[in-house]
Design a protein around this motif. Sequence first.
Motif, short mmCIF file in Angstrom:
data_model
loop_
_atom_site.label_atom_id
_atom_site.label_comp_id
_atom_site.label_asym_id
_atom_site.label_seq_id
_atom_site.Cartn_x
_atom_site.Cartn_y
_atom_site.Cartn_z
N ILE B 43 0.84 -1.20 0.00
CA ILE B 43 0.00 0.00 0.00
C ILE B 43 0.88 1.25 0.00
CG2 ILE B 43 -1.72 1.33 1.30
CD1 ILE B 43 -2.97 -1.29 2.19
N GLN B 44 1.97 1.21 0.79
CA GLN B 44 2.87 2.37 0.85
C GLN B 44 3.50 2.64 -0.52
OE1 GLN B 44 3.00 4.41 3.56
NE2 GLN B 44 4.03 5.76 2.09
N ILE B 45 3.91 1.59 -1.20
CA ILE B 45 4.52 1.77 -2.53
C ILE B 45 3.53 2.41 -3.50
CG2 ILE B 45 5.45 0.54 -4.56
CD1 ILE B 45 6.58 -1.54 -2.56
N VAL B 46 2.28 1.93 -3.45
CA VAL B 46 1.27 2.49 -4.35
C VAL B 46 0.99 3.95 -3.99
CG1 VAL B 46 -1.11 2.27 -5.17
CG2 VAL B 46 0.29 0.22 -4.84
N LYS B 47 1.00 4.26 -2.70
CA LYS B 47 0.86 5.66 -2.28
C LYS B 47 2.01 6.50 -2.83
CE LYS B 47 -1.53 5.69 2.21
NZ LYS B 47 -1.27 5.74 3.66
N ASP B 48 3.23 5.98 -2.66
CA ASP B 48 4.41 6.74 -3.11
C ASP B 48 4.42 6.95 -4.62
OD1 ASP B 48 5.24 6.78 -0.52
OD2 ASP B 48 6.68 5.13 -0.71
N SER B 49 3.82 6.01 -5.35
CA SER B 49 3.83 6.12 -6.81
C SER B 49 2.98 7.31 -7.26
CB SER B 49 3.27 4.85 -7.44
OG SER B 49 1.85 4.81 -7.30
N GLY B 50 2.03 7.71 -6.41
CA GLY B 50 1.15 8.82 -6.79
C GLY B 50 0.08 8.42 -7.78
N GLY B 53 -6.74 7.25 -9.61
CA GLY B 53 -7.74 6.39 -10.24
C GLY B 53 -8.05 6.84 -11.67
N ARG B 54 -8.11 5.87 -12.59
CA ARG B 54 -8.34 6.17 -14.00
C ARG B 54 -9.80 6.06 -14.41
NH1 ARG B 54 -3.42 8.15 -13.35
NH2 ARG B 54 -1.69 7.02 -14.30
N GLY B 55 -10.69 5.83 -13.43
CA GLY B 55 -12.11 5.66 -13.75
C GLY B 55 -12.87 6.97 -13.89
N GLY B 56 -12.23 8.09 -13.55
CA GLY B 56 -12.91 9.37 -13.74
C GLY B 56 -12.54 10.40 -12.70
N ALA B 57 -12.52 10.01 -11.44
CA ALA B 57 -12.36 11.00 -10.38
C ALA B 57 -10.90 11.32 -10.06
CB ALA B 57 -13.11 10.55 -9.13
N PHE B 59 -8.89 9.85 -7.97
CA PHE B 59 -8.58 9.74 -6.54
C PHE B 59 -7.32 8.90 -6.32
CE2 PHE B 59 -9.00 8.31 -2.19
CZ PHE B 59 -9.42 9.46 -1.55
N PRO B 60 -6.43 9.31 -5.38
CA PRO B 60 -5.19 8.54 -5.15
C PRO B 60 -5.48 7.10 -4.73
CG PRO B 60 -5.06 10.70 -4.10
CD PRO B 60 -6.48 10.54 -4.59
N THR B 61 -4.93 6.16 -5.48
CA THR B 61 -5.26 4.75 -5.29
C THR B 61 -4.75 4.19 -3.96
OG1 THR B 61 -5.20 4.52 -7.67
CG2 THR B 61 -5.11 2.49 -6.39
N GLY B 62 -3.50 4.49 -3.62
CA GLY B 62 -2.93 3.96 -2.37
C GLY B 62 -3.72 4.43 -1.16
N MET B 63 -4.13 5.69 -1.20
CA MET B 63 -4.90 6.24 -0.09
C MET B 63 -6.24 5.50 0.04
SD MET B 63 -6.00 10.20 0.51
CE MET B 63 -4.52 10.96 -0.10
N LYS B 64 -6.85 5.21 -1.09
CA LYS B 64 -8.13 4.49 -1.08
C LYS B 64 -7.96 3.12 -0.41
CE LYS B 64 -11.11 4.62 -4.68
NZ LYS B 64 -11.69 4.33 -6.01
N TRP B 65 -6.89 2.43 -0.73
CA TRP B 65 -6.67 1.10 -0.15
C TRP B 65 -6.45 1.19 1.37
CZ3 TRP B 65 -2.76 -1.73 -3.94
CH2 TRP B 65 -3.32 -1.75 -5.22
N GLU B 210 -8.17 0.14 -15.76
CA GLU B 210 -6.87 0.74 -16.13
C GLU B 210 -6.03 1.03 -14.90
OE1 GLU B 210 -7.22 4.43 -18.32
OE2 GLU B 210 -5.06 4.72 -18.40
N THR B 211 -6.67 1.50 -13.82
CA THR B 211 -5.95 1.76 -12.57
C THR B 211 -5.21 0.51 -12.13
OG1 THR B 211 -7.80 3.20 -11.92
CG2 THR B 211 -6.24 2.60 -10.20
N LEU B 212 -5.94 -0.61 -12.08
CA LEU B 212 -5.35 -1.85 -11.58
C LEU B 212 -4.25 -2.37 -12.50
CD1 LEU B 212 -8.65 -3.53 -10.32
CD2 LEU B 212 -6.77 -2.69 -8.90
#
Lengths: 170, 416
Positions: B43-50, B53-57, B59-65, B210-212
């Motif tokens: 989760i931290q790596i995904v947060k660091d990647s910045g 979400g590619r679905g429209g909004a 939103f930062p993916t790592g934060m969501k997780w 696409e996000t995933l």
Amino acid sequence: MNSLEKKYPDEVASILARYPEDQKRAAIIPLLHLTQRDAGFISIHAMNDVAEITRQSITDVASIAGYYTLFHDHPEGKIRLQVCTDVACMLRGAQEYLAELSRGLGIQPGETTADGLVTLEEVKCVAACDHVPVFQSQIGDAIEFHENQTSQKTLDWLRSMSASIKGEGS
Amino acid sequence: MSEIFLLRHREIPGLNQLRTYTANGGFETWMQAVKTQKPADIIQIVKDSGLRGRGGAGFPTGMKWAFLPNNIWPHYVVANADESEPGTFKDREILELNPFQFLEGLMISSFAVQAHDSYIYFRGEFAEIYRKFEDRIRELEEKGFIGEKLFGTDYSLHLHCVLGAGAYICGEETALLESIEGRLGQPRLRPPFPAVAGLFEKPTVINNVETLTNIPIILSKGVAYFRSQGTDKSPGTKIFCLSGRVKKPGNYELPLGTTFRELIYGHGEGILNDAQIKAIMPAGASSSLIPATEQALDTPMDYESVPALGAQLGSASVIILDETINIADLVNSTVHFFMHESCGKCTPCREGTYWMSHITQRIVEGKASKPDIDLLKSVATQMQGNCFCALGEFSIMAPLSGIEKFRADFEARVEK
Ligand SMILES: Cc1cc2nc3c(=O)[nH]c(=O)nc-3n(C[C@H](O)[C@H](O)[C@H](O)COP(=O)(O)O)c2cc1C
Ligand code: SF4
Ligand code: FES
């Protein structure tokens, strides 16, 4: 066992296995797809079967069947020819393509050919906006995309499909 | 030359075969993650990647997780493969041609939030894709990539496919959950948010396809490599779906921050018949219309710059309009889309889209008079801020911006 379970015992079992024990209601949509496989529409009888399997009321099942555009509550042509006329397709001549098909088939959008084989329909975006004109064929529970069409290409495809469907019938 | 993270099948033919995917390093990241990594570290790596979400909004993916509470179980991950925004056709290309990279991303996200059952919700029209995914998931089970007690650990994962039945609103994440649960696909009131009470009322992550699909790249090649593309606040690449009046419509994977000009005139090779470009809709039918000025064309396509033009990047479905198009006709088309897709739950959207579609229809048929243009504007303005979900708000973008910026097109269609 009702007629849906008798006809598709494996499919029904595998659909039910996807969801937690107390969430069998979630099986309604997959089961409705299954009931459409042969007839191409969902009869009251089929809705009853789905209601029984998921232990929901027939009203619940009927409201779901009525809500989603790919579910049909009455029979139409064996082949539903669904032309996208949405925004991106409209910009690249989808209306002209639809009009040509309409002339070729001798029916208006929403109508079915006299032999009961083809229903012409307009649909919203089918995620193929880079290959206009595009139509989607819905036959039973199978849906296929047909991209980069001309009305000639589509009518040829329809002729060969109709011949094979008639062949099966005899 | 920009890097390709997502449309890798264009370089590696046959990537939609499991054999080819594993021969090219596929699922090594997955096995490595389950065997050696801590969920929190992923989760931290995904947060660091910045990654956003590619679905429209966006939103930062790592934060969501990281939102999922660790005292309510089970957790679920749901992949949103509903792709129904007019002008969007990127997820479909991934699902057909690079499906295992998406699945690997879904599997890694499931491990990261310790979900044991994950779902993929396909739009009903993707019936063929859905069938192929059922086969692919069986193949992954047979090969031991998913199932019980993976690779000698205690972690188990099962994947399930669900096919929708035709309803744009089911792409909205809470309507999607309702649909999986066997209800009418209508949005839920928030809070509670899906992160706390989502699928079957349990904590749930919902991410776009696409996000995933980015996740295996971020984990295998590292945050720095991922961030080498795109901008600081919008890192990575994005698939831009280019459609409408361009010579070469299609999916183009480009760094976020690429300009409209490069997409339209570079990759898209310009406007059909070399006509004059008129307007851009960067987020499909949900988009405000951007007049195609020189300044707009030089704007970078990322989550910060597009809003400065009064629009959104959304899912980056870039629809191009040229001088041959009357904007009133265009607006009539988008308004009919929303009228058709309104779920009917709230009055402003159900009634508003209905009335807007009647007015725009009158206008394009030449049966309207000048006050009808203001009536359309008035209906749209009354809906603004009053709809239960974003669909209703999306529906007024094209009419309001169209009347504001291209009023002459509407006037040309009404009686004098
Ligand atoms: C009306 C409406 C339609 C939507 N359609 C989709 C869709 O087709 N696919 C998608 O991924 N997200 C769609 N979304 C966004 C989802 O609600 C959600 O934000 C997204 O799936 C989250 O994934 P992400 O963070 O990876 O982008 C839609 C939202 C709204 C309001
Ligand atoms: S805004 Fe439209 S789609 Fe959203 S809940 Fe209201 S009626 Fe349904
Ligand atoms: S608008 Fe027709 S396929 Fe997208």
